[in-house]
Enzyme design. Structure first.
Site, mmCIF file in Angstrom:
data_model
loop_
_atom_site.group_PDB
_atom_site.id
_atom_site.type_symbol
_atom_site.label_atom_id
_atom_site.label_comp_id
_atom_site.label_asym_id
_atom_site.label_seq_id
_atom_site.Cartn_x
_atom_site.Cartn_y
_atom_site.Cartn_z
ATOM 1 N N HIS A 143 0.838 -1.205 0.000
ATOM 2 C CA HIS A 143 0.000 0.000 0.000
ATOM 3 C C HIS A 143 0.874 1.255 0.000
ATOM 4 C CE1 HIS A 143 -3.547 2.470 1.251
ATOM 5 N NE2 HIS A 143 -2.612 3.176 1.874
ATOM 6 N N GLU A 144 1.902 1.267 0.833
ATOM 7 C CA GLU A 144 2.781 2.440 0.907
ATOM 8 C C GLU A 144 3.613 2.599 -0.360
ATOM 9 O OE1 GLU A 144 2.140 4.469 3.132
ATOM 10 O OE2 GLU A 144 0.896 3.098 4.303
ATOM 11 N N HIS A 147 1.507 4.213 -2.920
ATOM 12 C CA HIS A 147 1.432 5.670 -2.740
ATOM 13 C C HIS A 147 2.602 6.351 -3.448
ATOM 14 C CE1 HIS A 147 -1.967 6.686 -0.302
ATOM 15 N NE2 HIS A 147 -1.623 5.937 0.725
ATOM 16 N N GLU A 225 -6.404 6.821 -1.397
ATOM 17 C CA GLU A 225 -6.339 5.619 -0.563
ATOM 18 C C GLU A 225 -6.954 4.422 -1.279
ATOM 19 O OE1 GLU A 225 -4.714 5.094 2.280
ATOM 20 O OE2 GLU A 225 -3.977 7.131 1.949
#
Length: 290
Positions: A143-144, A147, A225
């Protein structure tokens, strides 16, 4: 105390730099400081300038504010797994290997920061490493990394810069109209009082417009997100990402602040979804399930 001092010193430095830049722009462009154009330039310099300087300093601030220990050479099996997992995901996402670090916190969280896709930092809490399974932690890392790959830090900085500019601009325009409406004469006492009233009005309007504008910024943040969750599902697997979100839903409220919160895996709860940087976890899970 350390975070407060860093905040004060950083903001003072930012104000000094932007003040110099502003004076140079006025001189070079020949803009009248008291004109509408001058006001817009003033607001744009401080609106965008503050956001971009914060972005440029984000890695430095994150490391010092949260005591992030960057892993230069893995010292144990957990650190080796952490670095190798991020390296694999970064390669698959098409970005340069980020710096990887750990910060001491019992909460389950992680964040990404950095001014560029190829100059970033991915940090995880010690609580996440010790509380989550490897599959769940892998999904959080993905997930990071997503980003970073999506360029979310720069995107939200641009959005914040636009919002800051117009909040400052319209607050001063409206305050000027109100001040002119209520001023009855131009004697010295009235002028002094009017100037003070103008500054107070600007402050109040900036607070009000800032709250309204934050709804826009938070909406964009929530969309990023969802996109990062989708990216994580591709890098680590949908089931792992869902499992990680389910585990987060049972954890304590995260304590990250400011821009770190915006790019953390989990956000703080709010009385209204309009002011949340992250969508409710049940919505994120539903989006992953299609």
């Amino acid at each position: 105390m350390k975070r407060i001092m860093l905040f004060l010193v950083t903001n003072l430095a930012v104000m000094l730099v932007l003040g110099v830049v502003l004076n140079i722009l006025f001189s070079v462009l020949g803009i009248n400081k008291s004109s509408i154009s001058g006001l817009l330039v003033f607001c744009a310099v401080f609106g965008f300038g503050g956001s971009f300087i914060s972005l440029l300093m984000s890695k430095w601030m994150a490391k010092r504010s949260y005591g992030v220990q960057v892993i230069e050479q893995p010292r144990n099996e957990t650190e080796h797994w952490l670095v190798s997992t991020v390296a694999r995901q970064a390669r698959e996402a098409g970005i340069k290997m980020p710096e990887v670090g750990i910060y001491d916190s019992p909460e389950m969280n992680a964040f990404a920061t950095g001014a560029r896709r190829d100059d970033s930092l991915v940090a995880v809490s010690s609580g996440l490493l010790y509380s989550m399974s490897r599959d769940e932690a892998e999904a959080v890392l993905a997930h990071e990394v997503s980003h970073v790959a999506n360029g979310d830090m720069v995107t939200l900085t641009l959005i914040q810069g636009v919002v800051n500019t117009f909040v400052m601009f319209f607050a001063r325009i409206v305050a000027g109209v109100i001040s002119n409406f209520f001023s009855s004469n131009n004697d010295e006492e009235s002028s002094s009082t009017g100037g003070f009233a103008y500054m107070i009005t600007v402050f109040v309007l900036e607070m009000l417009f800032g709250v309204l504008a934050s709804i826009i910024v938070m909406w964009f943040s929530r969309q990023r997100e969802f996109r990062a969750d989708a990216g994580a599902a591709k890098l680590a697997g949908r089931d792992k990402m869902i499992a990680a979100l389910q585990r987060l839903s049972r954890g304590a409220e995260p304590q990250l602040e400011g821009s770190m919160m915006a790019f953390g895996i989990n956000g703080k709860r709010s009385m209204s979804e309009l002011f949340m940087s992250h969508p409710p976890i049940e919505q994120r899970i539903a989006a992953l399930r299609g």
